[in-house]
Design an enzyme around this catalytic site. Structure first.
Site, PDB file in Angstrom:
ATOM      1  CG  LEU A   1      -1.788  -1.235   1.414  1.00 23.99           C
ATOM      2  CD1 LEU A   1      -2.729  -1.060   2.586  1.00 23.99           C
ATOM      3  CD2 LEU A   1      -2.583  -1.525   0.133  1.00 23.99           C
TER       4      LEU A   1
ATOM      5  CB  ALA B   1      -2.483   4.982  -2.828  1.00 19.25           C
ATOM      6  N   GLY B   2      -1.033   6.680  -0.318  1.00 16.36           N
ATOM      7  CA  GLY B   2      -1.316   7.825   0.564  1.00 16.36           C
ATOM      8  C   GLY B   2      -0.328   8.964   0.353  1.00 16.36           C
TER       9      GLY B   2
ATOM     10  NE  ARG C   1      -0.647  10.695  10.141  1.00 15.19           N
ATOM     11  CZ  ARG C   1      -1.016   9.478  10.538  1.00 15.19           C
ATOM     12  NH1 ARG C   1      -1.050   9.185  11.832  1.00 15.19           N
ATOM     13  NH2 ARG C   1      -1.331   8.544   9.661  1.00 15.19           N
TER      14      ARG C   1
ATOM     15  CD  GLN D   1      -6.627   4.118  -2.452  1.00 17.56           C
ATOM     16  OE1 GLN D   1      -5.462   4.358  -2.120  1.00 17.56           O
ATOM     17  NE2 GLN D   1      -7.569   3.818  -1.575  1.00 17.56           N
TER      18      GLN D   1
ATOM     19  CB  THR E   1      -5.767   0.529   4.681  1.00 15.87           C
ATOM     20  OG1 THR E   1      -6.690   0.395   5.768  1.00 15.87           O
ATOM     21  CG2 THR E   1      -4.677   1.503   5.100  1.00 15.87           C
TER      22      THR E   1
ATOM     23  CG  ASN F   1       1.949   7.232  10.551  1.00 14.03           C
ATOM     24  OD1 ASN F   1       1.900   6.690   9.448  1.00 14.03           O
ATOM     25  ND2 ASN F   1       1.462   6.687  11.640  1.00 14.03           N
TER      26      ASN F   1
ATOM     27  CG  ASN G   1      56.251  16.750  -6.058  1.00 12.27           C
ATOM     28  OD1 ASN G   1      55.960  16.100  -5.069  1.00 12.27           O
ATOM     29  ND2 ASN G   1      56.426  18.066  -6.043  1.00 12.27           N
TER      30      ASN G   1
ATOM     31  CE1 TYR H   1      33.267  25.673 -18.574  1.00 14.82           C
ATOM     32  CE2 TYR H   1      33.328  27.207 -16.726  1.00 14.82           C
ATOM     33  CZ  TYR H   1      32.622  26.577 -17.729  1.00 14.82           C
ATOM     34  OH  TYR H   1      31.291  26.832 -17.893  1.00 14.82           O
TER      35      TYR H   1
HETATM   36  C1  UD1 Z   1      -2.716   1.638   9.641  1.00 12.98           C
HETATM   37  C2  UD1 Z   1      -3.706   0.653  10.277  1.00 12.98           C
HETATM   38  C3  UD1 Z   1      -3.404   0.548  11.772  1.00 12.98           C
HETATM   39  C4  UD1 Z   1      -1.968   0.124  11.981  1.00 12.98           C
HETATM   40  C5  UD1 Z   1      -1.011   1.063  11.250  1.00 12.98           C
HETATM   41  C6  UD1 Z   1       0.393   0.476  11.298  1.00 12.98           C
HETATM   42  C7  UD1 Z   1      -5.809   0.805   9.021  1.00 12.98           C
HETATM   43  C8  UD1 Z   1      -7.202   1.308   9.008  1.00 12.98           C
HETATM   44  N1  UD1 Z   1      -5.053   1.108  10.064  1.00 12.98           N
HETATM   45  O1  UD1 Z   1      -2.973   2.920  10.202  1.00 12.98           O
HETATM   46  O2  UD1 Z   1      -4.294  -0.400  12.358  1.00 12.98           O
HETATM   47  O3  UD1 Z   1      -1.671   0.099  13.367  1.00 12.98           O
HETATM   48  O4  UD1 Z   1      -1.379   1.196   9.869  1.00 12.98           O
HETATM   49  O5  UD1 Z   1       1.352   1.339  10.771  1.00 12.98           O
HETATM   50  O6  UD1 Z   1      -5.428   0.105   8.098  1.00 12.98           O
HETATM   51  N2  UD1 Z   1      -2.846   3.944   2.033  1.00 12.98           N
HETATM   52  C9  UD1 Z   1      -3.292   3.828   0.719  1.00 12.98           C
HETATM   53  N3  UD1 Z   1      -4.532   4.281   0.406  1.00 12.98           N
HETATM   54  C10 UD1 Z   1      -5.371   4.821   1.329  1.00 12.98           C
HETATM   55  C11 UD1 Z   1      -4.902   4.925   2.657  1.00 12.98           C
HETATM   56  C12 UD1 Z   1      -3.642   4.482   2.976  1.00 12.98           C
HETATM   57  O7  UD1 Z   1      -2.576   3.337  -0.144  1.00 12.98           O
HETATM   58  O8  UD1 Z   1      -6.495   5.191   0.950  1.00 12.98           O
HETATM   59  C13 UD1 Z   1      -1.491   3.462   2.346  1.00 12.98           C
HETATM   60  C14 UD1 Z   1      -0.572   4.576   2.830  1.00 12.98           C
HETATM   61  O9  UD1 Z   1       0.153   5.129   1.756  1.00 12.98           O
HETATM   62  C15 UD1 Z   1       0.365   3.852   3.803  1.00 12.98           C
HETATM   63  C16 UD1 Z   1      -0.502   2.681   4.302  1.00 12.98           C
HETATM   64  O10 UD1 Z   1      -1.579   2.538   3.411  1.00 12.98           O
HETATM   65  O11 UD1 Z   1       1.497   3.327   3.163  1.00 12.98           O
HETATM   66  C17 UD1 Z   1      -1.013   2.908   5.720  1.00 12.98           C
HETATM   67  O12 UD1 Z   1      -1.805   4.072   5.750  1.00 12.98           O
HETATM   68  P1  UD1 Z   1      -1.754   5.066   6.972  1.00 12.98           P
HETATM   69  O13 UD1 Z   1      -2.687   6.190   6.694  1.00 12.98           O
HETATM   70  O14 UD1 Z   1      -0.374   5.396   7.348  1.00 12.98           O
HETATM   71  O15 UD1 Z   1      -2.439   4.132   8.111  1.00 12.98           O
HETATM   72  P2  UD1 Z   1      -2.295   4.297   9.669  1.00 12.98           P
HETATM   73  O16 UD1 Z   1      -3.160   5.411  10.121  1.00 12.98           O
HETATM   74  O17 UD1 Z   1      -0.883   4.340  10.066  1.00 12.98           O
HETATM   75 CA    CA Z   2       1.029   4.411   8.958  1.00 14.66          CA
END
Ligand code: UD1
Ligand code: CA
Length: 462
Positions: A8, A10-11, A15, A72, A78, A227, A376, A386
């Site tokens: 995953l 896409a985020g 933060r 996405q 997620t 994060n 040397n 240049y």
């Molecule tokens: C997520 C978990 C949490 C866990 C934590 C561990 C969920 C709902 N929560 O929270 O239980 O403890 O990871 O680090 O899954 N992403 C996408 N598309 C989206 C949202 C997120 O691709 O629509 C990707 C983000 O780029 C990232 C990953 O998913 O790489 C995790 O997303 P993030 O928002 O960091 O989740 P957490 O709030 O940390």
């Molecule tokens: Ca995370």
């Protein structure tokens, strides 16, 4: 049974407060996404699918064909992200690892243990968990009286009681592939963040009477989800400790491993001594017996056996055995120093090769030069390479003696055994065995200094 992997990525990583997508931030020289890929590769997946979205093109470049990608377009959570992989994976029999691109410390070994645990327990879903001292921000693993996992609750949805739970979700799971995509059809956005949570499939499985489990990491450090920049620095610190520990176990001495910064792909042979505040980056190799003193900064370079690099910067260059560099020298890209070369204080070399035993002890610039052996360079030598538009070559033969403060105006060739007089501007080629003098003749005007203001016998003008 085949393994599959969904990563995953896409985020945006809000933060992080960054222009760069979160998963492209680097830890010990490579992106977090690359770290995740290296760990995932321990499972030999039949297919990797990376979910990209925010700045997708940029993320795709980093993947460079290591993975199939799905887009996405809106980051709805997620769970929604995993659904994007449905088209590519839903028909497959096998297990699917789901892992977040922001967990760079999880090792391949832990992923192998997770998959083995999942198989031996015949689970439909297995969560990789860890025991946190401070679980704030993570999803919590909720178990019933029998100790069985029943669900995962996100920080923002957790009751006071649930917030006391220290066991956290690392965001890494193994699922029965087909069941995963079936369960995802049942999740909704009825939660504090209004997102499709992947974590909700756990309670869906449990309620359907399926077997759900958790494999707990022994080392909490591995579970770190990055994060924000604070966590990024923590990841860097943990990775640094791992890397340096690995080198120490293989015979490298560190004066202060806490203050020595070595990228993950750097290789170092035994009996190298590294003082504090040394940085080794990129594809750098350090051969046996080398000493790197404090302040040394080396990028994408190779250092030969028993060389000594003192407080110097070396970029994209090759240094052979028994060379000494510094203190305060700068080898810029394309420098090649043969064995026993000495490059000393305040010497800059760029795009040049120096033959065996050649010495430039002080205050010298050597650019675009091919230099033979046993040359040397006197202090203050400058290759004038240049003209504001083009770079020109300076060729210097073997056993040449370049007098101090020589200005070598390229294009120029100096033959073997030649000598340039100190203070010369050398504008024409110098044949072998010749002395070249290119400076004004000295004239002494006896007594004339007495007319100059500095002279003690000169009367004041008033
Ligand atoms: C997520 C978990 C949490 C866990 C934590 C561990 C969920 C709902 N929560 O929270 O239980 O403890 O990871 O680090 O899954 N992403 C996408 N598309 C989206 C949202 C997120 O691709 O629509 C990707 C983000 O780029 C990232 C990953 O998913 O790489 C995790 O997303 P993030 O928002 O960091 O989740 P957490 O709030 O940390
Ligand atoms: Ca995370």
């Amino acid at each position: 049974m085949n393994n599959y992997a969904i990563i995953l990525a896409a985020g945006k990583g809000t933060r992080m407060k960054s222009d760069l997508p979160k998963v492209l931030h680097k830890v010990s020289g490579i992106t977090m996404l690359e770290h995740v890929f290296r760990s995932v590769s321990a499972l030999n997946p039949a297919k990797n699918v990376t979910v990209i979205g925010h700045k997708a093109e940029l993320v795709k470049q980093v993947l460079a064909g290591q993975s199939d990608v799905v887009l996405q377009t809106e980051q709805l959570g997620t769970g929604h992200a995993v659904m994007m992989a449905e088209e590519l994976l839903a028909d497959q029999d096998g297990q699917t690892l789901v892992i977040a691109g922001d967990t760079p410390l999880i090792t391949g070994e832990s992923l192998q243990n997770l998959v083995a645990y999942h198989r031996s327990h015949k689970n439909v879903a297995t969560i990789l968990t860890a025991e946190a001292v401070d679980p704030f921000g993570y999803g919590r693993i909720i178990r019933n009286q029998n100790g069985e996992v029943t669900k995962i609750v996100e920080q923002k949805d957790a009751s006071d009681f649930e917030q006391q739970v220290k066991e956290i979700n690392t965001g890494t799971y193994v699922f029965d592939n087909k069941r995963l995509f079936e369960a995802l059809k049942k999740i909704n956005t009825d939660n504090a963040q209004g997102e499709y949570y992947l974590t909700d499939v756990i309670s869906i499985f449990k309620e359907a009477g399926e077997k759900v489990g958790a494999y707990k990491l022994l080392d909490f450090d591995e579970s770190l989800g990055v994060n924000d920049r604070l966590a990024l620095a923590t990841a860097e610190k943990v990775m640094r400790q791992r890397i340096n520990r690995g080198h120490m176990l293989k015979g490298v001495t560190f004066t202060n491993p806490e203050a020595t910064y070595i990228d993950i792909d750097v290789t170092i042979e035994p009996d190298v001594v590294i003082d504090a505040n040394v940085t080794l980056k990129g594809q750098t190799t350090i051969a046996a017996g080398v000493h790197l003193t404090n302040g040394t900064y080396i990028v994408d370079s190779s250092i030969g056996p028993n060389a000594v690099i003192s407080n110097s910067t070396i970029e994209a260059s090759e240094v052979a055995n028994d060379v000494t560099v510094g203190p305060y020298a700068h080898l810029r890209p394309g420098s090649k120093l043969a064995e026993e070369v000495h490059v000393g204080n305040f010497v800059e070399v760029k795009g040049s090769s120096l033959g065996k035993g050649t010495k430039a002890g002080h205050l010298t610039y050597i650019g675009n030069a091919e230099v033979g052996h046993d040359v040397n360079f006197g202090a203050g030598t400058i290759t004038v390479n240049y003209d504001g538009k083009h770079k020109y070559l300076t060729k210097i033969g073997n056993h040449v003696f370049v007098g101090s403060n020589s200005t070598l105006i390229a294009p120029l060739e100096i033959g073997d055994n030649a000598l340039t007089a100190a203070g010369s501007s050398i504008t024409h080629d110098v044949p072998r065995d010749s002395v070249a003098i290119g400076r004004g003749r000295q004239v002494n005007k006896e007594g004339y200094a007495k007319t100059k203001p500095h002279h003690p016998e000169k009367k004041s003008d008033q």
